[in-house]
Scaffold this motif. Structure first.
Motif, PDB file in Angstrom:
ATOM      1  N   ASP A 397       0.840  -1.204   0.000  1.00 35.51           N
ATOM      2  CA  ASP A 397       0.000   0.000   0.000  1.00 35.51           C
ATOM      3  C   ASP A 397       0.879   1.259   0.000  1.00 35.51           C
ATOM      4  N   GLU A 400       2.451   1.753  -3.307  1.00 32.30           N
ATOM      5  CA  GLU A 400       1.484   2.325  -4.254  1.00 32.30           C
ATOM      6  C   GLU A 400       1.378   3.833  -4.051  1.00 32.30           C
ATOM      7  N   ILE A 434      -0.055  -5.258  -6.397  1.00 33.33           N
ATOM      8  CA  ILE A 434      -1.051  -4.179  -6.390  1.00 33.33           C
ATOM      9  C   ILE A 434      -2.154  -4.479  -7.401  1.00 33.33           C
TER      10      ILE A 434
END
Lengths: 442, 276
Positions: A397, A400, A434
């Motif tokens: 996360d 990203e 992802i």
């Protein structure tokens, strides 16, 4: 369009080693006894098989039809019999479905497409259909179906067509030789693509380390209404987004496509394939590949048919002087390491590269020393060092948030890292995780 | 002296006043907690492994009290603990069969052809580089992504192969999702005989890359006679966990590649990597 050249941020200057093969004219490979054509050669949906074991095919006959819009058909590289539909080693290391053809030695063309010599007066729609029917993909390496790039969705206007002749990968000279020897076909392909897109002109971008190719293209460019632009020598100049910036000064935003900044980029080899498909009515069944490396006896540029095993390709160049350390498909920066000589040439195989023992070393990666060199060279202006730490801690996360999805996997960061960290591998992993997460959410 | 006294008194008074305020606020805004939740949580293992599908033991305890989950839903808790929780809540405990993880591969470094790899030491990253370093496309990569995912230390990486210790495995299934090759399945803890291979390739192709691959010779199928202990699936034989074979089957079938193994002997390293 100004002829001003812009230098994108970052990039590296690896030893290009192109001298090994840049003066070697393109040679036609002799006909082999059999070819193993890998089924899925494009990004997108795999094609659907239309032949079965024992079928007799002619050169250029359909082996598999497109399995969707983002998919291309596959054609027979020579005439012969379908011996087997089985698995063979694929470029990613996993075994993949392939079609083995036993050549009959005649190499006889089947029913190819009707040549459209009057392409200037042919409907752009027909031309685009031909590009699709001929199974043309981006031959620079990605293998993205060419017709999809030529079909901008409603509301997206295209004002610039760029032909990618940068060939920034070290060692590779296939595009260089192609531009030099078939400059006219490159320009013709550019003009045809321009017609499909409804444009008057096109720009061919070539790195300045290929002055002879620039000269050859400039000689014929006027005739087809295309221009040639020299580009600064800087890896990854041939990356789509960097190329667009160098030529137009436009930056493709993160997560967007070239068509969002009104550009279409096609590789020069794809342009020649498109010219062949339209004017000669030939499907995409061969490609020019640089077979090179310090340990190769006689490095050169070869016109290889799809399905040529690497083992055979190496025989064409006289084999090797010494046991090489590594076999790569593609160039040294982005090429994929292979574990088998049985892997075969695909539409996007730009190079077969043997790395010798003195060019590589066994190493283990050390902790990041926060020197920031990766940040300096990253052409996408992301933070490789920080992202790699996020990935190491499985914080996808966080990765990203740090825009790992913008990474173009050019490998510049891994190239300069003094701690020899496998940065590129971390980013590939993060992108896959992802995307998997996104699919789960859907 | 005087100043010190004032300071002490002032601090003392301030403390007393604030204490009273905190006391009142705590009473006024008290969150009602079912004390049974705490009672259940105390009786749970407290590993917070997530194997039950809830966000840790506290969340699971709440779900049990609210009747959204059964005490047996905790894969870690021993049967006695489950019975204890059921007794505490006054509900009936469901009997549940214990399941353990099984890595369906026997290809350690001695058995499979390996290519050189010195990238990231993680299976999910290694698989991106030419499918991993193992000769077999389907084999265990041996970098221990499953072992990292296991909160109970039940997976050992031995000679490039993940081996599950069934006595430590509690069946939380964290490892199942971690394996990029989908090698790990959950099997009944009572089953002793497993096929340690998951390659669907043809026998000859498998043997080329691995000495201990199942080549589907069906010796074990024949040895089980009328009973359908072993199921043939293409070029691979699988244990029928609905009707698990007795341990004697391994001896009786004399598997030529030793892909058919006794779990206890496999864990103890009794097969030594060599095939017959």
């Amino acid at each position: 369009m100004s002829n001003q050249t812009r230098k994108f941020k970052g990039g590296v200057h690896p030893n290009d080693s192109k001298a090994l093969s840049k003066d070697k004219p393109i040679q036609d490979a002799p006909l082999l006894e059999s070819y193993k054509v890998i089924m899925h050669q494009n990004i997108g949906a795999p094609p659907e098989l239309v032949v079965k074991k024992g079928d007799v095919v002619k050169k250029g006959d359909l082996l598999a039809k497109a399995g969707g819009f983002v998919s291309v058909p596959l054609h027979a590289p020579t005439s012969g019999t379908i011996k087997m539909i089985d698995k063979c080693p694929g470029p990613t290391g996993m075994s993949v479905p392939s079609i083995e053809i036993t050549a009959d030695g005649e190499d006889e063309w089947g029913a190819p497409f009707v040549p459209m010599s009057d392409w200037k007066n042919t409907e752009p729609k027909m031309l685009k259909q031909r590009v699709w029917d001929a199974g043309i993909v981006g031959m620079g390496g990605a293998g993205f179906p060419a017709h999809v790039k030529l079909s901008p969705p409603e509301g997206k206007t295209i004002d610039t067509l760029i032909l990618n002749g940068a060939e920034c990968e070290p060692y590779l000279t296939a595009d260089h030789r192609l531009m030099l020897e078939q400059a006219e076909d490159v320009a013709l392909g550019a003009a045809i693509i321009a017609r499909i897109l409804g444009l008057e002109t096109a720009v061919i971008g070539v790195e300045n380390n290929k002055p002879d190719a620039i000269q050859a293209l400039e000689k014929v460019a006027g005739k087809y209404g295309v221009t040639v632009q020299g580009l600064p020598v800087n890896y990854p100049q041939g990356a789509e987004k960097q190329l667009i910036y160098a030529i137009t000064g436009r930056e493709v935003p993160i997560g967007k496509l070239p068509m969002d900044v009104h550009c279409v980029v096609q590789n020069v080899a794809s342009a020649v394939a498109i010219a062949d498909a339209v004017v000669k009515g030939r499907p995409s069944i061969e490609r020019i590949t640089t077979i090179t490396g310090k340990s190769v006896v006689n490095p050169g540029n070869w016109r290889l048919r799809l399905g040529t095993p690497v083992e055979k390709a190496l025989e064409f160049v006289g084999g090797v002087n010494e046991q090489p350390a590594k076999l790569l498909l593609g160039g040294p920066m982005m090429g994929i390491a292979q574990s088998s000589l049985g892997v075969t040439v695909m539409k996007n195989t730009s190079g077969i590269l043997l790395i010798s023992r003195d060019e590589v070393s066994q190493y283990s990666s050390d902790p990041c020393i926060r020197c920031g060199r990766c940040v300096e060279v990253c052409p996408m202006s992301i933070l490789p060092a920080t992202i790699s730490q996020a990935v190491e801690n499985k914080r996808f996360d966080w990765a990203e948030e740090l825009n790992v999805m913008a990474c173009i996997e050019c490998g510049s960061c891994s190239y300069v890292c003094p701690s020899r960290r496998p940065l590129n591998q971390h980013f590939k992993r993060a992108k896959i995780e992802i995307q998997a997460e996104l699919r789960k959410k859907k | 002296m005087n100043i010190a006294l004032i300071a002490i008194v002032a601090a003392g008074v301030l403390g007393a006043v604030l204490g009273i305020i905190i006391g009142i606020v705590a009473k006024a805004f008290a969150v009602e907690v079912d004390e049974r939740v705490e009672g259940v949580e105390e009786r749970l293992p407290g590993a917070n492994c997530g194997g039950c599908g809830f966000a840790g033991c506290a969340d699971f305890a709440k779900a049990v009290v609210e009747g959204r989950a059964q005490p047996g839903g905790c894969p870690v808790a021993a049967p006695e603990a489950v019975a204890d929780i059921a007794g505490y809540l006054g509900i009936a405990a469901e009997e549940k069969e214990k399941r353990v993880a099984l890595v369906r591969c026997s290809g350690d470094c001695a058995n499979t052809v390996r290519s050189l790899y010195n990238g990231v030491r993680d299976c999910r990253s290694a698989v991106l580089v030419a499918g991993g370093a193992k000769g077999c496309d389907y084999g265990c990569l041996g970098f221990g992504s499953c072992a990292d995912a296991c909160p109970f230390g039940a997976i050992e990486i031995r000679d490039g192969l993940a081996v599950v210790h069934p006595e430590l495995c509690v069946g939380c299934e964290n490892c199942v999702a971690a394996c990029p090759k989908n090698l790990i399945i959950m099997v009944p803890a009572t089953a002793e005989v497993h096929v340690y291979c998951n390659s669907p390739e043809k026998g000859a192709a498998k043997r080329k890359v691995c000495k201990t691959a199942c080549i589907a010779c069906r010796k074990c199928v024949k040895a089980s006679g009328e009973e359908d202990h072993m199921l043939v699936d293409g070029f691979l034989v699988k244990t029928n966990y609905e009707n698990p074979p007795p341990p004697e089957l391994v001896e009786a079938s004399a598997c030529p590649t030793s892909a058919l193994r006794l779990a206890s002997k496999h864990v103890a390293g009794g097969y030594g990597g060599a095939s017959k």
